[in-house]
Design an enzyme around this catalytic site. Structure first.
Site, PDB file in Angstrom:
ATOM      1  N   ASP A 272       0.885  -1.180   0.000  1.00 14.04           N
ATOM      2  CA  ASP A 272       0.000   0.000   0.000  1.00 14.04           C
ATOM      3  C   ASP A 272       0.913   1.217   0.000  1.00 14.04           C
ATOM      4  O   ASP A 272       2.142   1.082  -0.058  1.00 14.04           O
ATOM      5  CB  ASP A 272      -0.945  -0.007   1.215  1.00 14.04           C
ATOM      6  N   HIS A 324     -12.971  -0.965  -7.133  1.00 14.93           N
ATOM      7  CA  HIS A 324     -14.203  -0.149  -7.070  1.00 14.93           C
ATOM      8  C   HIS A 324     -13.884   1.324  -6.775  1.00 14.93           C
ATOM      9  O   HIS A 324     -14.733   2.174  -6.953  1.00 14.93           O
ATOM     10  CB  HIS A 324     -15.217  -0.745  -6.075  1.00 14.93           C
TER      11      HIS A 324
HETATM   12  C1  LIG Z   1     -10.789   0.740  -0.291  1.00 17.14           C
HETATM   13  S1  LIG Z   1      -9.201   0.527   0.391  1.00 17.14           S
HETATM   14  C2  LIG Z   1      -9.032  -1.233   0.416  1.00 17.14           C
HETATM   15  C3  LIG Z   1      -7.949  -1.671   1.305  1.00 17.14           C
HETATM   16  C4  LIG Z   1      -7.745  -3.178   1.451  1.00 17.14           C
HETATM   17  N1  LIG Z   1      -7.614  -3.853   0.193  1.00 17.14           N
HETATM   18  C5  LIG Z   1      -8.873  -3.777   2.264  1.00 17.14           C
HETATM   19  O1  LIG Z   1      -9.800  -4.351   1.678  1.00 17.14           O
HETATM   20  O2  LIG Z   1      -8.850  -3.646   3.493  1.00 17.14           O
HETATM   21  C6  LIG Z   1      -8.184   0.994  -0.961  1.00 17.14           C
HETATM   22  C7  LIG Z   1      -6.716   1.014  -0.618  1.00 17.14           C
HETATM   23  O3  LIG Z   1      -5.981   1.440  -1.778  1.00 17.14           O
HETATM   24  C8  LIG Z   1      -4.859   2.154  -1.312  1.00 17.14           C
HETATM   25  N2  LIG Z   1      -4.279   2.936  -2.404  1.00 17.14           N
HETATM   26  C9  LIG Z   1      -4.734   4.079  -2.957  1.00 17.14           C
HETATM   27  N3  LIG Z   1      -3.920   4.487  -3.936  1.00 17.14           N
HETATM   28  C10 LIG Z   1      -2.941   3.563  -4.006  1.00 17.14           C
HETATM   29  C11 LIG Z   1      -1.815   3.419  -4.832  1.00 17.14           C
HETATM   30  N4  LIG Z   1      -1.537   4.299  -5.792  1.00 17.14           N
HETATM   31  N5  LIG Z   1      -1.027   2.354  -4.646  1.00 17.14           N
HETATM   32  C12 LIG Z   1      -1.288   1.437  -3.672  1.00 17.14           C
HETATM   33  N6  LIG Z   1      -2.355   1.521  -2.851  1.00 17.14           N
HETATM   34  C13 LIG Z   1      -3.167   2.576  -3.015  1.00 17.14           C
HETATM   35  C14 LIG Z   1      -5.407   2.985  -0.172  1.00 17.14           C
HETATM   36  O4  LIG Z   1      -4.383   3.470   0.668  1.00 17.14           O
HETATM   37  C15 LIG Z   1      -6.350   1.983   0.495  1.00 17.14           C
HETATM   38  O5  LIG Z   1      -5.697   1.289   1.524  1.00 17.14           O
END
Ligand SMILES: C[S@@+](CC[C@H](N)C(=O)[O-])C[C@H]1O[C@@H](n2cnc3c(N)ncnc32)[C@H](O)[C@@H]1O
Length: 433
Positions: A272, A324
């Site tokens: 992340d 999503h």
């Molecule tokens: C809706 S959350 C889902 C988190 C995790 N998969 C869960 O279900 O608990 C989306 C995640 O995408 C991460 N995120 C956003 N932009 C990102 C990027 N460019 N690279 C990696 N992670 C990213 C956010 O920090 C967040 O933790």
């Protein structure tokens, strides 16, 4: 429901009592029965009620958001936690330092909708619903420490996230859809007059605590789904000892935690943004399973999924509730990076909700519920998914997708659809073409 509980020697939980997980908390039959009752009750209300009354109930929905947001922000459930018979609103107001007359009106609005109980005039107590908003720290700390306020309190963190940045952005959905402004990614960007994504905005000075709150909310969002979705959504046992599993955009790694607990023969990498893995991520594992980190079974890795994927030829790349968040072209960029890193036997697993129509799907799907219930069981199933869908639109111009839309995304990025394990969160398995 009553007989299922009595077979366990337990009474069905009372709405007046604070929540505690009962013996049938994760029971599939009880969950299905509950959903039928909720769908039927809601449809019955819509059926018998005067239409204008229904509209007058729905249109001011923002007062529910504002009221929940207020009581959560000023820690009312926390104050009521130690007062099972209730407290007079004057006493609550004194502790949370707001005007008592105004607080009484908000509390009554909520009690009328089964959040809190008005025990006697102006005396309020927590009930089953409001008790899930209790936070994990003493009141004095909650009042003074914004950063740790939501840590460990997933219900409050979800409400905080939705009723703060979500509620501020939501009115702009109207302008965003009606006027299609070219330079705004999403309604959130119109509301906050920013070009930053929500993720970048969380990193701006003054917003970090909101980012931390979001990470807590995500852990809670995850707990909504039984771990069997992740452990049974794929045949993890079939992977060789030491195979690499990458949790892409994994936040603190709560899905990895569920899978790694059941399948310790694999190695896991949770990726992340640095802010997430370095702080809440490390804390999450130190609290739950420090040996997973010290033994190297689980690695936390700062990586943006818009950069080339550093872990090549992993056995599995999986993502929960990541796609999503993003519109089509961005999902394609993310999936192409994974495809470029994949080896011939790599699998991609997408854990995401599948958007169900409110009517029967001519392409098939699960057997419909008894007539005349809506095919997606109205608020019982479709309610949550359609709300998250609008939330994704609100923040990111993202969306919940149908099975067909996921298959198309895979096909556009070199991932061949293999199987779907349906459920509250579907597990879609893809292989390299
Ligand atoms: C809706 S959350 C889902 C988190 C995790 N998969 C869960 O279900 O608990 C989306 C995640 O995408 C991460 N995120 C956003 N932009 C990102 C990027 N460019 N690279 C990696 N992670 C990213 C956010 O920090 C967040 O933790």
């Amino acid at each position: 429901l009553e007989s299922a509980y009595s077979q366990q020697g337990a009474a069905f939980p009372s709405l007046d009592e604070p929540y505690s997980p009962g013996p049938l908390n994760n029971d599939a039959t009880v969950a299905a029965t509950t959903r039928l009752i909720v769908a039927a009750a809601h449809q019955l209300i819509a059926t018998v009620r005067e239409p204008l009354e229904t509209i007058h109930d729905y249109a001011p929905g923002m007062y529910m958001s504002a009221s929940l947001g207020l009581v959560t922000d000023i820690n009312v459930p926390e104050v009521l936690k130690d007062a099972p018979t209730g407290l007079h609103v004057d006493a609550i107001a004194e502790k949370v330092e707001v005007d008592s007359g105004k607080l009484a009106r908000v509390m009554r609005y909520l009690a009328t909708r089964h959040v809190f109980k008005e025990v006697s005039p102006d005396v309020f107590a927590n009930n089953r619903v409001s008790s899930v908003l209790v936070k994990a720290h003493p009141l004095e700390e909650l009042k003074t420490n914004k950063v740790t306020k939501y840590v460990g309190a997933t219900g409050a963190a979800i409400v905080g996230h939705i009723t703060d940045e979500g509620l501020t952005s939501a009115p702009f959905i109207i302008d965003y859809i009606r006027d299609s402004p070219k330079d705004a990614l999403a309604p959130f960007n119109l509301a906050y007059k920013t070009k930053a994504t929500l993720w970048d905005w969380y990193e701006e000075p003054g917003n970090e605590w909101r980012g931390l709150r979001f990470a807590t909310a995500m852990t809670g969002g995850g707990e909504r789904f039984p771990p069997t979705i992740f452990t049974e959504g794929f045949d993890w046992k079939s992977l060789k000892e030491g195979s690499i599993v990458v949790d892409v955009g994994g936040s603190v790694g709560s899905v990895t935690f569920a899978i790694a607990s059941a399948f310790p023969h694999l190695k896991y990498i949770v990726q992340d943004l640095a802010k997430v893995v370095d702080d809440p991520g490390q804390k999450f594992w130190q609290e739950r399973s420090p040996q997973s980190i010290s033994s190297g079974a689980v690695t936390l890795q700062a990586h943006s999924f818009f950069d080339p994927q550093p872990v090549k030829n992993a056995a599995v790349y999986f993502m929960r509730l990541v796609l999503h968040d993003w519109p089509e072209d961005t999902c394609i960029a993310i999936l192409k990076h994974l495809r470029a890193a994949a080896g011939p036997s790599s699998k991609l697993i997408i854990f995401d909700m599948l958007m169900p129509y409110a009517c029967p799907d001519p392409a098939g799907g699960p057997p419909p519920p008894p007539a005349p219930l809506l095919a997606n069981l109205g608020i019982a199933i479709g309610g949550f998914i359609t709300a998250v869908d609008l939330q994704m639109l609100n923040f990111f111009n993202g969306q919940e997708r149908t099975l067909k839309q996921f298959i198309t995304l895979g096909a556009a990025t070199g991932w061949k659809f293999e199987a779907v394990n349906p459920g509250p969160l579907a597990a879609l398995v893809f292989s390299t073409v």
